[in-house]
Write a protein that holds these residues in place. Structure first.
Motif, PDB file in Angstrom:
ATOM      1  N   ASP A  55       0.782  -0.800  -0.067  1.00 14.91           N
ATOM      2  CA  ASP A  55      -0.081  -0.033  -0.030  1.00 14.91           C
ATOM      3  C   ASP A  55       0.879   1.390  -0.210  1.00 14.91           C
ATOM      4  N   LYS A  56       0.687   2.269  -0.855  1.00 17.03           N
ATOM      5  CA  LYS A  56       1.696   3.328  -1.183  1.00 17.03           C
ATOM      6  C   LYS A  56       1.180   4.338  -0.373  1.00 17.03           C
ATOM      7  N   LYS A  57       0.006   4.292   0.418  1.00 19.73           N
ATOM      8  CA  LYS A  57      -0.791   5.443   1.444  1.00 19.73           C
ATOM      9  C   LYS A  57      -0.314   5.528   2.699  1.00 19.73           C
ATOM     10  N   ALA A  58       0.061   6.554   3.022  1.00 16.27           N
ATOM     11  CA  ALA A  58       0.254   6.901   4.630  1.00 16.27           C
ATOM     12  C   ALA A  58      -1.073   6.990   5.368  1.00 16.27           C
ATOM     13  N   PRO A  59      -1.027   5.909   6.266  1.00 14.82           N
ATOM     14  CA  PRO A  59      -2.373   5.837   6.980  1.00 14.82           C
ATOM     15  C   PRO A  59      -2.569   7.291   7.768  1.00 14.82           C
ATOM     16  N   VAL A  60      -4.041   7.579   8.028  1.00 12.34           N
ATOM     17  CA  VAL A  60      -4.419   8.471   9.036  1.00 12.34           C
ATOM     18  C   VAL A  60      -5.243   7.806  10.141  1.00 12.34           C
ATOM     19  N   ASN A  61      -4.820   7.496  11.277  1.00  6.13           N
ATOM     20  CA  ASN A  61      -5.371   6.818  12.300  1.00  6.13           C
ATOM     21  C   ASN A  61      -6.301   7.588  13.136  1.00  6.13           C
ATOM     22  N   TYR A  62      -7.349   6.804  13.747  1.00  7.38           N
ATOM     23  CA  TYR A  62      -7.986   7.522  14.723  1.00  7.38           C
ATOM     24  C   TYR A  62      -7.412   7.943  15.949  1.00  7.38           C
ATOM     25  N   HIS A  70      -3.330   7.666  17.986  1.00 13.05           N
ATOM     26  CA  HIS A  70      -1.691   7.793  17.668  1.00 13.05           C
ATOM     27  C   HIS A  70      -1.108   6.334  17.647  1.00 13.05           C
ATOM     28  N   GLU A  71      -1.957   5.229  17.738  1.00 16.27           N
ATOM     29  CA  GLU A  71      -1.094   4.042  17.819  1.00 16.27           C
ATOM     30  C   GLU A  71      -1.247   3.305  16.441  1.00 16.27           C
ATOM     31  N   SER A  72      -0.069   2.803  16.017  1.00 14.51           N
ATOM     32  CA  SER A  72      -0.153   2.360  14.487  1.00 14.51           C
ATOM     33  C   SER A  72      -0.988   1.282  14.283  1.00 14.51           C
ATOM     34  N   TRP A  73      -1.361   0.409  15.431  1.00 13.03           N
ATOM     35  CA  TRP A  73      -2.209  -0.766  15.021  1.00 13.03           C
ATOM     36  C   TRP A  73      -3.543  -0.348  15.014  1.00 13.03           C
ATOM     37  N   GLN A  74      -4.017   0.786  15.414  1.00 10.37           N
ATOM     38  CA  GLN A  74      -5.279   1.256  15.120  1.00 10.37           C
ATOM     39  C   GLN A  74      -5.810   1.116  13.682  1.00 10.37           C
ATOM     40  N   LYS A  75      -7.266   1.069  13.680  1.00  7.81           N
ATOM     41  CA  LYS A  75      -7.706   1.111  12.299  1.00  7.81           C
ATOM     42  C   LYS A  75      -7.584   2.615  11.916  1.00  7.81           C
ATOM     43  N   ALA A  76      -7.274   2.580  10.155  1.00  5.12           N
ATOM     44  CA  ALA A  76      -7.154   3.817   9.765  1.00  5.12           C
ATOM     45  C   ALA A  76      -8.390   4.470   9.345  1.00  5.12           C
ATOM     46  N   ALA A  77      -8.648   5.858   9.354  1.00  9.49           N
ATOM     47  CA  ALA A  77      -9.654   6.556   8.813  1.00  9.49           C
ATOM     48  C   ALA A  77      -9.450   7.043   7.679  1.00  9.49           C
ATOM     49  N   ALA A  78      -8.223   7.190   6.814  1.00  7.77           N
ATOM     50  CA  ALA A  78      -7.935   7.465   5.800  1.00  7.77           C
ATOM     51  C   ALA A  78      -6.691   7.347   5.249  1.00  7.77           C
ATOM     52  N   GLY A  79      -6.371   7.396   3.990  1.00  9.01           N
ATOM     53  CA  GLY A  79      -5.066   7.211   3.796  1.00  9.01           C
ATOM     54  C   GLY A  79      -4.524   8.504   2.688  1.00  9.01           C
TER      55      GLY A  79
END
Length: 47
Positions: free
Chosen positions: A5-12, A14-23
């Motif tokens: 995946d070439k998108k940087a995640p925007v998480n809900y 600040h934890e990297s394992w959390q579900k992403a809200a956007a990319g």
């Protein structure tokens, strides 16, 4: 983020394992150098 995946995640959170809200798929600096502009692909839950 998955390596393919070439998108940087925007998480809900600040934890990297959390579900992403956007990319963030594209990012650039404005011509005047004062703004950071991004293309954001929202997930259905993030929208």
């Amino acid at each position: 983020m998955v390596e393919a995946d070439k998108k940087a995640p925007v998480n809900y959170a600040h934890e990297s394992w959390q579900k992403a809200a956007a990319g963030i798929s594209k990012m650039r600096v404005s011509e005047d150098g004062q703004k950071l502009l991004a293309s954001v692909d929202w997930t259905p839950a993030g929208a």
